[in-house]
Write an enzyme that holds these catalytic residues in place. Structure first.
Site, PDB file in Angstrom:
ATOM      1  N   CYS A   1     107.843  72.265  -6.227  1.00 35.18           N
ATOM      2  CA  CYS A   1     106.771  71.737  -5.250  1.00 35.18           C
ATOM      3  C   CYS A   1     107.048  72.676  -3.788  1.00 35.18           C
ATOM      4  CB  CYS A   1     106.829  70.109  -4.890  1.00 35.18           C
ATOM      5  SG  CYS A   1     105.276  69.719  -3.992  1.00 35.18           S
TER       6      CYS A   1
ATOM      7  N   HIS B   1     105.576  68.056  -9.879  1.00 30.99           N
ATOM      8  CA  HIS B   1     106.747  67.502  -9.798  1.00 30.99           C
ATOM      9  C   HIS B   1     107.530  67.102 -11.584  1.00 30.99           C
ATOM     10  CE1 HIS B   1     107.545  66.788  -5.787  1.00 30.99           C
ATOM     11  NE2 HIS B   1     106.364  66.824  -5.419  1.00 30.99           N
TER      12      HIS B   1
ATOM     13  N   GLU C   1     110.125  66.207 -12.450  1.00 26.71           N
ATOM     14  CA  GLU C   1     110.898  64.998 -12.315  1.00 26.71           C
ATOM     15  C   GLU C   1     110.095  63.614 -12.191  1.00 26.71           C
ATOM     16  OE1 GLU C   1     110.339  66.915  -9.661  1.00 26.71           O
ATOM     17  OE2 GLU C   1     110.388  65.697  -8.101  1.00 26.71           O
TER      18      GLU C   1
HETATM   19  N1  GLN Z   1     105.271  66.907  -1.565  1.00 25.14           N
HETATM   20  C1  GLN Z   1     105.285  68.015  -0.663  1.00 25.14           C
HETATM   21  O1  GLN Z   1     106.184  67.934   0.237  1.00 25.14           O
HETATM   22  C2  GLN Z   1     104.215  68.988  -0.820  1.00 25.14           C
HETATM   23  C3  GLN Z   1     104.501  70.363  -0.006  1.00 25.14           C
HETATM   24  C4  GLN Z   1     103.784  70.864   1.160  1.00 25.14           C
HETATM   25  N2  GLN Z   1     104.082  69.934   2.262  1.00 25.14           N
HETATM   26  C5  GLN Z   1     102.370  70.683   0.937  1.00 25.14           C
HETATM   27  O2  GLN Z   1     101.640  69.709   1.399  1.00 25.14           O
HETATM   28  O3  GLN Z   1     101.790  71.373  -0.100  1.00 25.14           O
END
Ligand code: GLN
Length: 198
Positions: free
Chosen positions: A76, A176, A178
């Protein structure tokens, strides 16, 4: 032995739990001497790109990550920081993979892209062994990496964006694993198998 990068944007517990389920040996660390001793790295990430980069720089983890020859799986935000920059906070990132993260156009659909979605494999790679276009994975992100020569798989939400990327020893996944059930565990196991066979 896997080293999970410990920094303020790392969702460490869920990644650790996923490795526990696979009976993998790992440490969670931000200590460069400790990280030098592991076989591979998992670079997780949840949070704001600019803040995460500030934290990495404060621990010299940015330079270390950029120069490591160990296999690295970025998850991510971890994947997003492989790129040159992000529109999120208009920040410079690690610059390992060419490209800039862009924000989804919220006039076209709800942002962030949150939930289960399929992906389309573009190139074969051991990390994708046994994972097919019919499988669903869990995404939560407001920014995306446009397709490039490094794209291994894409996902379609507002844009067709990079779901899996690879350059040299760096593999990144926007979803993700996980939190993606059995398919996510299979991807993590594929990474462990790649490390054990290297
Ligand atoms: N889950 C996250 O932290 C995503 C990473 C980033 N902040 C986004 O919005 O794409």
């Amino acid at each position: 032995m896997i080293g999970i990068i410990k920094y303020q944007a790392g969702n460490l517990a869920s990644v650790s739990n996923a490795l526990d389920r696979l009976h993998a040996d790992y440490i969670v660390s931000d200590n460069l001497e400790e990280l030098e001793k592991v076989d591979a790295i998992i670079f997780p990430g949840v949070g704001h790109a600019a803040a995460a980069m500030d934290d990495l720089r404060s621990k010299d983890l940015d330079v270390w990550l950029k120069n490591t020859k160990k296999p690295v799986l970025g998850i991510c935000l971890g994947m997003q920081l492989f790129y040159e920059s992000s529109e999120e906070g208009d920040c410079k990132a690690l610059g390992i993979i060419p490209g800039r993260l862009k924000r989804f156009d919220s006039s076209k659909a709800k942002v962030p892209h949150m939930g289960w979605n399929k992906f389309e494999s573009v190139k074969k790679h051991p990390i994708l062994r046994g994972i097919e276009n019919k499988h669903f994975l869990y995404y939560v992100h407001g920014y995306y990496a446009p397709q490039s020569e490094h794209t291994l798989a894409t996902c379609d939400y507002i844009e067709k964006f990079t779901a899996v990327t690879n350059k040299d020893n760096f593999i990144g996944v926007q979803f993700h694993p996980e939190k993606s059930g059995q398919v996510g565990s299979l991807l993590l196991q594929n990474f462990l198998d790649m490390v054990n066979s290297s």
